[in-house]
Scaffold this motif. Structure first.
Motif, PDB file in Angstrom:
ATOM      1  N   VAL A   1       7.537   9.984  15.603  1.00  0.00           N
ATOM      2  CA  VAL A   1       8.691   9.303  15.041  1.00  0.00           C
ATOM      3  C   VAL A   1       9.399  10.297  14.133  1.00  0.00           C
ATOM      4  CG1 VAL A   1       9.502   7.351  13.682  1.00  0.00           C
ATOM      5  CG2 VAL A   1       7.499   7.104  15.164  1.00  0.00           C
ATOM      6  N   PRO A   2      10.630  10.645  14.393  1.00  0.00           N
ATOM      7  CA  PRO A   2      11.317  11.693  13.619  1.00  0.00           C
ATOM      8  C   PRO A   2      11.290  11.415  12.115  1.00  0.00           C
ATOM      9  CG  PRO A   2      12.611  11.078  15.546  1.00  0.00           C
ATOM     10  CD  PRO A   2      11.478  10.095  15.451  1.00  0.00           C
ATOM     11  N   ASP A   3      11.073  12.498  11.355  1.00  0.00           N
ATOM     12  CA  ASP A   3      11.089  12.474   9.881  1.00  0.00           C
ATOM     13  C   ASP A   3      10.041  11.547   9.295  1.00  0.00           C
ATOM     14  OD1 ASP A   3      13.271  14.213   9.958  1.00  0.00           O
ATOM     15  OD2 ASP A   3      14.698  12.542  10.067  1.00  0.00           O
ATOM     16  N   THR A   4       8.950  11.309  10.034  1.00  0.00           N
ATOM     17  CA  THR A   4       7.829  10.505   9.539  1.00  0.00           C
ATOM     18  C   THR A   4       6.534  11.202   9.902  1.00  0.00           C
ATOM     19  OG1 THR A   4       7.534   9.185  11.541  1.00  0.00           O
ATOM     20  CG2 THR A   4       9.178   8.404   9.972  1.00  0.00           C
ATOM     21  N   VAL A   5       5.423  10.616   9.457  1.00  0.00           N
ATOM     22  CA  VAL A   5       4.095  11.128   9.809  1.00  0.00           C
ATOM     23  C   VAL A   5       3.428  10.170  10.780  1.00  0.00           C
ATOM     24  CG1 VAL A   5       3.768  12.456   7.722  1.00  0.00           C
ATOM     25  CG2 VAL A   5       3.156  10.038   7.735  1.00  0.00           C
ATOM     26  N   LEU A   6       4.239   9.475  11.566  1.00  0.00           N
ATOM     27  CA  LEU A   6       3.720   8.528  12.546  1.00  0.00           C
ATOM     28  C   LEU A   6       3.654   9.187  13.918  1.00  0.00           C
ATOM     29  CD1 LEU A   6       5.651   5.264  11.568  1.00  0.00           C
ATOM     30  CD2 LEU A   6       3.341   5.965  10.905  1.00  0.00           C
ATOM     31  N   LEU A   7       2.577   8.924  14.632  1.00  0.00           N
ATOM     32  CA  LEU A   7       2.349   9.458  15.960  1.00  0.00           C
ATOM     33  C   LEU A   7       2.099   8.281  16.899  1.00  0.00           C
ATOM     34  CD1 LEU A   7       1.790  11.858  17.908  1.00  0.00           C
ATOM     35  CD2 LEU A   7      -0.602  11.753  17.183  1.00  0.00           C
TER      36      LEU A   7
ATOM     37  N   TYR B   1       5.579  15.786  -2.128  1.00  0.00           N
ATOM     38  CA  TYR B   1       6.694  16.334  -1.355  1.00  0.00           C
ATOM     39  C   TYR B   1       6.228  17.441  -0.415  1.00  0.00           C
ATOM     40  CZ  TYR B   1      11.083  18.601  -0.203  1.00  0.00           C
ATOM     41  OH  TYR B   1      12.127  19.175   0.479  1.00  0.00           O
ATOM     42  N   GLN B   2       5.470  18.407  -0.980  1.00  0.00           N
ATOM     43  CA  GLN B   2       4.984  19.501  -0.140  1.00  0.00           C
ATOM     44  C   GLN B   2       4.012  18.995   0.904  1.00  0.00           C
ATOM     45  OE1 GLN B   2       3.326  22.402  -2.804  1.00  0.00           O
ATOM     46  NE2 GLN B   2       5.329  23.047  -3.611  1.00  0.00           N
ATOM     47  N   GLY B   3       3.198  17.992   0.544  1.00  0.00           N
ATOM     48  CA  GLY B   3       2.249  17.427   1.511  1.00  0.00           C
ATOM     49  C   GLY B   3       2.966  16.707   2.639  1.00  0.00           C
ATOM     50  N   GLY B   4       4.086  16.035   2.299  1.00  0.00           N
ATOM     51  CA  GLY B   4       4.835  15.331   3.351  1.00  0.00           C
ATOM     52  C   GLY B   4       5.405  16.292   4.380  1.00  0.00           C
ATOM     53  N   ILE B   5       5.967  17.413   3.905  1.00  0.00           N
ATOM     54  CA  ILE B   5       6.522  18.406   4.838  1.00  0.00           C
ATOM     55  C   ILE B   5       5.407  19.004   5.677  1.00  0.00           C
ATOM     56  CG2 ILE B   5       7.706  20.619   4.984  1.00  0.00           C
ATOM     57  CD1 ILE B   5       9.201  19.890   2.466  1.00  0.00           C
ATOM     58  N   PHE B   6       4.252  19.256   5.041  1.00  0.00           N
ATOM     59  CA  PHE B   6       3.110  19.820   5.759  1.00  0.00           C
ATOM     60  C   PHE B   6       2.639  18.855   6.855  1.00  0.00           C
ATOM     61  CE2 PHE B   6      -1.561  19.795   6.116  1.00  0.00           C
ATOM     62  CZ  PHE B   6      -1.748  21.031   6.706  1.00  0.00           C
TER      63      PHE B   6
ATOM     64  N   LYS C   1       3.345  17.155  14.717  1.00  0.00           N
ATOM     65  CA  LYS C   1       3.896  17.672  15.961  1.00  0.00           C
ATOM     66  C   LYS C   1       2.824  18.314  16.834  1.00  0.00           C
ATOM     67  CE  LYS C   1       8.488  18.488  13.985  1.00  0.00           C
ATOM     68  NZ  LYS C   1       9.518  19.524  13.675  1.00  0.00           N
ATOM     69  N   SER C   2       1.835  18.967  16.188  1.00  0.00           N
ATOM     70  CA  SER C   2       0.772  19.596  16.973  1.00  0.00           C
ATOM     71  C   SER C   2      -0.192  18.563  17.533  1.00  0.00           C
ATOM     72  CB  SER C   2       0.004  20.604  16.106  1.00  0.00           C
ATOM     73  OG  SER C   2      -0.638  19.934  15.031  1.00  0.00           O
ATOM     74  N   TYR C   3      -0.229  17.364  16.921  1.00  0.00           N
ATOM     75  CA  TYR C   3      -1.147  16.326  17.402  1.00  0.00           C
ATOM     76  C   TYR C   3      -0.681  15.708  18.733  1.00  0.00           C
ATOM     77  CZ  TYR C   3      -3.584  16.445  12.921  1.00  0.00           C
ATOM     78  OH  TYR C   3      -4.308  16.828  11.823  1.00  0.00           O
ATOM     79  N   THR C   4       0.600  15.867  19.049  1.00  0.00           N
ATOM     80  CA  THR C   4       1.056  15.333  20.342  1.00  0.00           C
ATOM     81  C   THR C   4       0.376  16.065  21.498  1.00  0.00           C
ATOM     82  OG1 THR C   4       2.950  16.858  20.329  1.00  0.00           O
ATOM     83  CG2 THR C   4       3.292  14.659  19.407  1.00  0.00           C
ATOM     84  N   ASP C   5       0.205  17.387  21.356  1.00  0.00           N
ATOM     85  CA  ASP C   5      -0.510  18.148  22.383  1.00  0.00           C
ATOM     86  C   ASP C   5      -1.994  17.824  22.363  1.00  0.00           C
ATOM     87  OD1 ASP C   5       1.846  19.372  23.171  1.00  0.00           O
ATOM     88  OD2 ASP C   5       1.599  21.033  21.763  1.00  0.00           O
ATOM     89  N   LEU C   6      -2.525  17.571  21.168  1.00  0.00           N
ATOM     90  CA  LEU C   6      -3.940  17.239  21.066  1.00  0.00           C
ATOM     91  C   LEU C   6      -4.234  15.893  21.733  1.00  0.00           C
ATOM     92  CD1 LEU C   6      -6.676  18.134  19.891  1.00  0.00           C
ATOM     93  CD2 LEU C   6      -6.089  16.863  17.793  1.00  0.00           C
ATOM     94  N   LEU C   7      -3.286  14.964  21.642  1.00  0.00           N
ATOM     95  CA  LEU C   7      -3.481  13.640  22.243  1.00  0.00           C
ATOM     96  C   LEU C   7      -3.488  13.724  23.774  1.00  0.00           C
ATOM     97  CD1 LEU C   7      -3.795  10.647  21.508  1.00  0.00           C
ATOM     98  CD2 LEU C   7      -1.317  10.439  21.577  1.00  0.00           C
TER      99      LEU C   7
END
Length: 490
Positions: free
Chosen positions: A106-112, A58-63, A69-75
Motif C-alpha cells: 500500500v503506497p506510503d504505508t507499512v502495509l503488505l 520518523y526515521q523508523g517509518g522511512i526505514f 518493498k523487499s517483503y513482496t519478493d519474499l512473499l
C-alpha cells in the motif's frame, strides 16, 4: 484522409464494421464461457519495529517503507512456497503454490497485501491461511540476528485471511465491453483500409482523372429504374430525369464552335447503364425540340428495342448488309421527334460491319436527316466495336457506373479511344448516390405533372418512315435520305 473521409468510409462499409463487432463479441462470449471461475483470497500484514521511541518514529517509518518493498519478493519466494507445501499439504507442488501467490504494498504505508488466486474458493482460503502463518515465521527467521537477540522487525496479520464469494474472473460485462470495442476498432480499421485500397470509382473527381475528360453529368441511383428505365410518365419528374436534362444541356455546350451532332455513347464494361442513358438522352433531346436519331450499334447484346418496345427483327445489320433501306426499318418513337434504328439480327462479324463503308454512308444520311444522332455502342473493354463506331462519330460520351468500374478499367477504355484520336466529349457517372441535401433540393423543385402513358411506336401503314422529299421527320430537307444512301453506295 480527414474526419469526413473516415466517416464516409465507415458509412460505406458499415456491414464490415458490424461483422467485426459481431465476431469480436462472439469470441469474447466463447472465451468467457470456457474460462473457469477464479477466486481470490487475501491477507494484509502490518510491518513495525517494536520498542521504538518517539524520536525514532520518523526515521523508523522511512526505514520500514523501504523494508516492506523487499517483503513482496519474499512473499513470492521459493522458500516460502516450499515451507507451505512441507507443513500444509494441499495437493499442490511448490511451483504451483508459488504461481498462485501475489503480493503488493500500500503506497506510503507499512502495509503488505498478499493474495492467492485459485479456481477453488475453499482451497484458496486454506492456502492463504497457510501462507500467512508461514510468512510471519519466515520474516522472523530472516530478521533475527545470529546472537539470538530479538528480531528488530515484527510482522502481524491485521486483516484476513478471507476469500471473495464472487469470482474475480471471468467478468462477462467487462469481457463483452472490451470485445465490442476491439471489434469496433478493427471494423473501422478494415473499413478505412478497404476504402484506401478500393480502386472502384465512387466520385466524380476520380472519374474525371481516369478519363481525362470533363464530367458532364451525375445520374442518381433510382430503384424504380429497374422496372421503368425511361424518363417518361411518372419518372419524367424524378431526380434521374432532371439529371439527364442537365446532361443534355452540358452536352450541347461542350464546344459551341464545333458542336457534336453524332455522339457515340459507350462504357468500359457491360452493365453500366449506357443503353438506358442513350435512350433517356435521346428522349430528353427530342423533348427540347431537336430531331434525334437513336441507333443501336451494340450488335452483340442489343437492348435498345426492348427498352423502347420496338420491333427488333430488322434494323442496322440488315441496312449495312444491303437487304433493306434505312427508310424501311427506322421507327418513330411516340409523338416526339425521335427516330430509332434497332440493331436487327445479330451478325457473325459485328466489327467488320460497323467499320464498313456502308456504316459511314449510313451516318452521313442520318446526319443529313437529324439534328443529333445518338449511337449506343458496345463496351470498350469487351470488344473493339465501340472504338470502331466512335471513330466515325463526332465524339464519344463515356458512361461509368458508381462503385462498379475501377480506375484502371475506365482509364484503359479512355486510352483506347484516345489512341485512335476519338474526341472525348466527356464522362457521366451513372447510378451515383446522392446526399440527403441534394435529394431534398430535387424534391423542392419538383413539379408534379399528370401521369402520362408510356410512349410506344406510332402505328404505321406501309413503310415505317418512308423517306420523302420532306425527310424522316416531316420537315423540309435538302434531299431524300434513302436516295442519298443509294447514291453513296454506288
Amino acid at each position: 484522409m480527414d474526419v469526413r473521409d473516415y466517416l464516409r468510409a465507415v458509412r460505406r462499409s458499415w456491414w464490415l464494421v458490424l461483422l467485426a463487432v459481431m465476431v469480436s463479441l462472439g469470441v469474447a462470449t466463447l472465451v468467457t464461457v470456457q474460462t473457469k471461475p477464479r477466486y481470490v483470497a487475501s491477507v494484509t500484514y502490518f510491518v513495525t519495529v517494536p520498542n521504538q521511541g518517539v524520536s525514532e518514529a520518523y526515521q523508523g517509518g522511512i526505514f520500514m517503507q523501504q523494508r516492506v518493498k523487499s517483503y513482496t519478493d519474499l512473499l513470492k519466494s521459493d522458500r516460502l512456497a516450499q515451507s507451505v507445501v512441507a507443513k500444509n499439504p494441499l495437493g499442490l507442488t511448490a511451483e504451483e503454490v508459488q504461481a498462485r501467490i501475489g503480493a503488493s504494498t500500500v503506497p506510503d504505508t507499512v502495509l503488505l497485501r498478499g493474495t492467492v488466486t485459485d479456481t477453488d474458493a475453499t482451497r484458496a482460503l486454506r492456502l492463504t491461511e497457510a501462507v500467512s502463518a508461514q510468512f510471519v515465521e519466515l520474516v522472523k527467521a530472516v530478521e533475527t540476528p545470529p546472537e539470538g537477540r530479538t528480531a528488530p522487525i515484527k510482522v502481524e496479520v491485521i486483516s484476513g485471511p478471507r476469500v471473495s464469494s464472487v469470482p474475480v474472473s471471468p467478468k462477462p460485462p467487462f469481457n463483452l465491453s472490451v470485445g465490442g470495442l476491439a471489434g469496433l476498432l478493427v471494423g473501422i480499421g478494415l473499413a478505412v483500409l478497404r476504402t484506401r485500397f478500393d480502386n472502384r470509382l465512387r466520385d466524380a473527381v476520380g472519374l474525371q482523372r481516369a478519363t481525362g475528360s470533363p464530367l458532364l453529368g451525375e445520374i442518381p441511383f433510382d430503384p424504380a429504374a429497374r422496372t421503368a428505365p425511361l424518363i417518361v410518365g411518372d419518372a419524367a419528374s424524378s431526380p434521374r430525369a432532371e439529371a439527364v436534362r442537365k446532361l443534355r444541356t452540358n452536352l450541347r455546350f461542350v464546344d459551341v464552335h464545333e458542336p457534336a451532332r453524332v455522339i457515340a455513347v459507350t462504357s468500359a464494361l457491360q452493365g453500366e447503364g449506357k443503353t438506358t442513358l442513350s435512350c433517356n438522352l435521346a428522349i430528353a433531346l427530342a423533348e427540347a425540340g431537336w430531331r434525334v436519331a437513336l441507333v443501336d450499334a451494340d450488335l452483340r447484346r442489343p437492348k435498345l428495342a426492348e427498352y423502347l418496345n420496338l420491333e427488333a427483327s430488322v434494323g442496322l445489320t440488315d441496312v449495312l448488309l444491303g437487304d433493306v433501306s434505312v427508310g424501311d426499318v427506322v421507327q418513330r418513337w411516340g409523338d416526339k421527334s425521335l427516330l430509332v434504328l434497332p440493331a436487327g439480327s445479330i451478325p457473325p462479324n459485328p466489327s467488320e460491319l460497323l467499320g464498313s463503308k456502308a456504316m459511314a454512308d449510313l451516318l452521313l444520311v442520318l446526319r443529313e436527316s437529324a439534328d443529333i444522332v445518338v449511337i449506343d455502342t458496345a463496351p470498350l473493354r469487351t470488344v473493339t466495336d465501340g472504338v470502331v463506331v466512335a471513330v466515325q462519330a463526332d465524339g464519344a460520351l463515356v458512361v461509368s457506373r458508381y462503385g462498379r468500374t475501377d480506375r484502371g478499367q475506365i482509364a484503359a477504355a479512355a486510352q483506347a479511344l484516345q489512341s485512335v484520336s476519338v474526341r472525348m466529349l466527356g464522362c457521366v457517372l451513372n447510378m451515383a448516390k446522392l446526399g440527403r441535401a441534394e435529394t431534398d433540393q430535387y424534391e423542392s423543385y419538383r413539379i408534379d405533372v399528370p401521369p402520362a402513358p408510356a410512349a410506344a411506336p406510332a402505328e404505321r401503314t406501309g413503310p415505317p418512315a418512308a423517306a420523302t422529299s420532306s425527310g424522316f421527320f416531316g420537315q423540309e430537307r435538302a434531299a431524300d435520305p434513302t436516295q442519298e444512301l443509294t447514291r453513296l453506295r454506288r
